[in-house]
Every structure is written in C-alpha cells, then in structure tokens.
Write a protein that holds these residues in place. Structure first.
Motif, PDB file in Angstrom:
ATOM      1  N   SER A  76      -5.283  -6.869   4.920  1.00  0.00           N
ATOM      2  CA  SER A  76      -5.457  -6.311   6.096  1.00  0.00           C
ATOM      3  C   SER A  76      -7.008  -5.990   6.081  1.00  0.00           C
ATOM      4  CB  SER A  76      -4.939  -4.910   5.814  1.00  0.00           C
ATOM      5  OG  SER A  76      -5.261  -3.983   6.782  1.00  0.00           O
TER       6      SER A  76
ATOM      7  N   LEU B 217      -3.197   2.032   7.652  1.00  0.00           N
ATOM      8  CA  LEU B 217      -1.753   2.222   6.811  1.00  0.00           C
ATOM      9  C   LEU B 217      -0.392   1.993   7.662  1.00  0.00           C
ATOM     10  CD1 LEU B 217      -2.977   5.128   4.684  1.00  0.00           C
ATOM     11  CD2 LEU B 217      -2.619   2.769   3.935  1.00  0.00           C
TER      12      LEU B 217
ATOM     13  N   LEU C  36       0.078  -1.813   8.338  1.00  0.00           N
ATOM     14  CA  LEU C  36       0.668  -2.330   7.236  1.00  0.00           C
ATOM     15  C   LEU C  36       2.131  -2.238   7.410  1.00  0.00           C
ATOM     16  CD1 LEU C  36      -1.533  -1.559   3.838  1.00  0.00           C
ATOM     17  CD2 LEU C  36      -1.113  -3.910   5.190  1.00  0.00           C
ATOM     18  N   ARG C  37       2.536  -0.863   7.717  1.00  0.00           N
ATOM     19  CA  ARG C  37       4.042  -0.738   7.899  1.00  0.00           C
ATOM     20  C   ARG C  37       4.625  -1.529   8.941  1.00  0.00           C
ATOM     21  NH1 ARG C  37       3.206   5.838   7.631  1.00  0.00           N
ATOM     22  NH2 ARG C  37       4.285   6.406   5.414  1.00  0.00           N
TER      23      ARG C  37
ATOM     24  N   ALA D 287      -3.713   6.566   1.109  1.00  0.00           N
ATOM     25  CA  ALA D 287      -2.362   6.069   1.065  1.00  0.00           C
ATOM     26  C   ALA D 287      -1.497   6.799  -0.048  1.00  0.00           C
ATOM     27  CB  ALA D 287      -2.854   4.588   0.651  1.00  0.00           C
TER      28      ALA D 287
ATOM     29  N   MET E  63       3.201   2.413   1.349  1.00  0.00           N
ATOM     30  CA  MET E  63       2.286   1.038   1.304  1.00  0.00           C
ATOM     31  C   MET E  63       1.614   1.344   0.343  1.00  0.00           C
ATOM     32  SD  MET E  63       2.861  -0.311   4.113  1.00  0.00           S
ATOM     33  CE  MET E  63       4.678  -0.188   3.713  1.00  0.00           C
TER      34      MET E  63
ATOM     35  N   ARG F 103       2.187  -0.985  -2.409  1.00  0.00           N
ATOM     36  CA  ARG F 103       1.639  -2.363  -2.252  1.00  0.00           C
ATOM     37  C   ARG F 103       0.578  -2.934  -2.253  1.00  0.00           C
ATOM     38  NH1 ARG F 103       6.345  -4.990   1.173  1.00  0.00           N
ATOM     39  NH2 ARG F 103       7.762  -3.490   1.400  1.00  0.00           N
TER      40      ARG F 103
END
Length: 447
Positions: free
Chosen positions: A117, A186, A189-190, A225, A232, A235
């Motif tokens: 990311s 975040l 990312l999802r 997070a 997330m 991960r």
C-alpha cells in the motif's frame, strides 16, 4: 551520501518560473495526449456513489464501482493495466464517505502474492490532484507528484509486488487530516483484497509505505488498524515511513518564518477548517484571509518556496498572535498528535532528517530543535520511543546531514530492503535502546 539540497537553494522567483514552465508543458501535453478526454474527479461519475443503499449502511471497504484503465505517466498511457476501485470509507469526523484507490498488478509474479500500500505525498487542497486522476490520464500541476512517484514504486513492481495507491486525502482533499488519511488507507486495503477484478488470494499479506504526506497516511493507518480494521491489521507485515508529521502544533511553529516551507501554514489552516468543518477565518487578519482565499485549491507545488518568511503573526489578528489562544485550533491539533489513536501491531521503519537549515528552516527554537526543514526530529524520536515502550519493534534512523528531500533519497532503498525482509519472514530489527530522547508530545493546554 551527498545531500540533495538544490530545492533549498532555489530562489522563490526561480520556483515560480519553474512552476510556470511546468504548467505550460502540461497545457501542451493536455492537447497532444489522450488525457484531454479524461474528466476530473468532480465531473467524473465514477467518483460518485449512485446506489440506493445509504452509505451509512454499507461496511467500510466495500467496493462500489470498478473500472480498468492504462497506467499513465504525465498523460501518456503505458502497457500496464490498473484497476481502480470506488469504495466506502470514513471521514475525519466519522461520517461515511467514498474514496478511490488504484491497483497495479506486476507483469510477472512468482510464489506467494505480496501487496504494497503506497501512500502518495501529493499534499494538495485540490481534489483534481489525486493519484487516481493522474494514473488514469489526468493532468494537473499538483498531479505531477504522483507521476514522479512512479519511479518509487517501479522497483516493487519489478520484484513482483502488487501496488495499491489510495487517494489518501479523500474526495474533498482534506489536507493533513491524519485520521481520515489512515482510514482511507485501511479501507483501500479492504477493497483491494476483496475485489474479484483485482484477484489477489485471500491470504495475501500487505505492507504500508509512505514519505512526508504519505507518512501521515502510513502512520495513522498503522496505529488505527487494530481498532478500526482488525481484519487488515492481521495482514500488515510492517510499515515504513519517513519525514513524519507527529505533533502538528509544534510543526506550525517550526516552519514559521522559514524560507522554503512557510507557505504550508495557510494550507494547513485550510485543510483543518475543511476536514473538521470549523471556520478559522474569524481569527485571521486581511492578509491571512487573502491567503486563505487564494490557496483554496493549492498544491504543495504552489507554496513551496513562494512565501519566504511568512509567519503566523502576519496572518492573524493582533489578539491571536499565538495560535494556542484559539480553542478550535488547540482541539484540532491535539486530535492529530500521532500515537493517540492506538498502537501498531506490526514492526516499523522510521527515517528522519535533521538538517533543515539546508532548506531554510532554523533548528534553534526552544522545545522544537532540529528537523528536516518541515518535520521535527525530536518529535519523531519521541514517537518512536513511545511505540518502543508499548512493545512495537521500531527501527529508527536519523540522518543528521540530510534535509527533507535528502532523507527521502536515503529512505527509498532502505525501505525496499526492509520490506523484502518482512515478507520473507525474517526477524524485524529494532534499535529502541539507542534512540535519543525527544520532545514532549503532550497535548496543548486548552486556552
């Protein structure tokens, strides 16, 4: 390593000439390239949610729209497929929002899939300067920064990493709104990991990286997070950042009166007003209001080196010569102090410069000390030590002879090696015992 300090030596008039030359070049390219047909985000239906379900009833990170575009550099398409996702996210005040991320898959990837990311340092109050617009072929002066950053992500693509690049500041370009930056990251990312169009495996791990404005998003994503996106958080294998904005109240005083970075002050006032829906203009004098009006859609490119010697006192009414006398200002900057939103779970790499004098910022102000020209080394050390005390594995590096621009040159190769080790499962290094004490990160007392 030699210092990259040519920006600091550039005269303000020279900065303006370069800006004019770049703007003229962009105007020519916009006629000559396919980018002329690309609608800006404010006019492009892709950026707007048109569903029947209220956004508040949709889970953060949900993909709302998908499209595929070629990856563009300065308006010219490359043979690299990019998937852009409109997704549900959350604003600075907790309101439901939508945002866009751009996902680039490598041409060749062997073994377990890996995701980076990458948070851009596009630093702008103009929604048209978003990375997604530049990537899709849009051309703006502020959008040059995402184009330049292509060189930073290329080494990761060459090694087989997938890259997701969120529009960290959101659809309203809420400059410096750290919590919103983090939530946009975040939720990006999802969206990236759940998108069938992207096609990453369910067990894909991710790393966060960003410098300067990108470090704002990276750090806030890391600390939020565990509470905002525990799905997330599991991960994330590590976060690498450099040139970090830790305590905005301190930074305002640090750049006050500086040569290169003073123009960031009115940008921050506009960004804070916008993201917190607070009007700070009643505290400004006529000069301050003029700058507030002029810079409503300014990029960092529009202010860097163009307001040498600008001070808070020259923008504020006589009764507000100290920003700490303004209750709304104090509340906002205290809410943006890093480490107040949680504790990162994964290891961190932090790089900070300390030779801000090379960029025209003095390092002798009491309680502030040296920095890189815009970010304060003592604040960043305190952030690192705070996370060390909470059990985070932190590798901190301070470049005594490098300024903001120069420290970025040191951070880039360091990050590549460090990120490779995190995905390889090697033990994360930490040097907490060797980090020198820094500044107090205590909130500003209420006036």
């Amino acid at each position: 390593m030699s210092e990259i300090d040519h920006v600091a030596r550039r005269r303000p008039a020279s900065t303006q000439r370069w800006a004019g030359l770049i703007a003229a070049t962009l105007a020519i390219l916009s006629v000559a390239s396919p980018a002329q047909a690309r609608l800006p985000p404010g006019q492009d239906p892709f950026y707007q949610y048109s569903g029947n379900t209220p956004l508040r009833d949709i889970a953060p990170g949900t993909v709302l729209k998908t499209r595929t575009v070629p990856y563009h550099v300065v308006g010219f398409p490359l043979p690299i497929k990019t998937t852009q996702l409109l997704y549900r996210s959350t604003g600075q005040l907790g309101q439901p929002t939508v945002n866009v991320t751009s996902v680039i898959r490598p041409l060749l990837s062997l073994g377990r899939q890996k995701l980076i990311s990458y948070q851009s340092f596009y630093d702008s109050l103009n929604p048209d300067d978003q990375p997604s617009y530049a990537i899709s072929g849009g051309l703006t002066l502020g959008g040059l920064i995402p184009n330049i950053e292509t060189a930073l992500i290329a080494p990761f693509l060459a090694q087989g990493y997938s890259i997701t690049i969120p529009d960290t500041q959101g659809q309203k370009a809420n400059f410096a709104a750290g919590r919103e930056y983090g939530m946009n990251t975040l939720d990006s990312l999802r969206a990236t990991l759940s998108s069938s169009a992207v096609g990453l495996p369910a067990d894909t791990k991710a790393a966060l990286i960003g410098y300067s404005g990108g470090a704002i998003a990276t750090e806030w994503a890391a600390e939020l997070a565990p509470s905002y996106a525990p799905d997330m958080d599991r991960r994330i294998v590590g976060s690498s950042m450099g040139g970090v904005l830790v305590h905005p109240g301190h930074n305002l005083h640090y750049v006050d009166g500086s040569i290169l970075w003073a123009g960031i002050m009115p940008m921050a006032i506009i960004g804070a007003s916008r993201s917190y829906e607070v009007d700070l203009t009643p505290y400004l004098n006529d000069h301050g209001k003029m700058l507030h009006e002029r810079l409503q859609k300014a990029s960092i490119i529009n202010v860097l080196g163009q307001y040498p010697g600008l001070t808070w006192a020259s923008m504020a009414k006589p009764e507000y010569q100290s920003p700490e006398t303004i209750p709304a200002f104090v509340e906002i900057v205290n809410d943006l102090i890093m480490s107040t939103g949680g504790t990162p779970s994964a290891p961190m790499l932090i790089r900070q410069g300390a030779a801000g004098e090379l960029e025209g910022t003095l390092g002798n102000k009491p309680g502030i000390g040296r920095g890189d020209g815009v970010m304060i080394a003592g604040d960043v050390r305190s952030l690192a030590l705070e996370y060390c005390a909470r059990g985070v594995k932190v590798q901190y590096g301070q470049s005594e002879l490098l300024s903001h621009v120069g420290a970025a040159a040191a951070w880039i190769p360091e990050t590549l090696l460090w990120i490779n080790d995190r995905f390889a499962g090697r033990r994360a290094p930490q040097n907490c015992a060797w980090i020198a004490p820094g500044n107090s990160l205590a909130p500003i007392p209420a006036p």
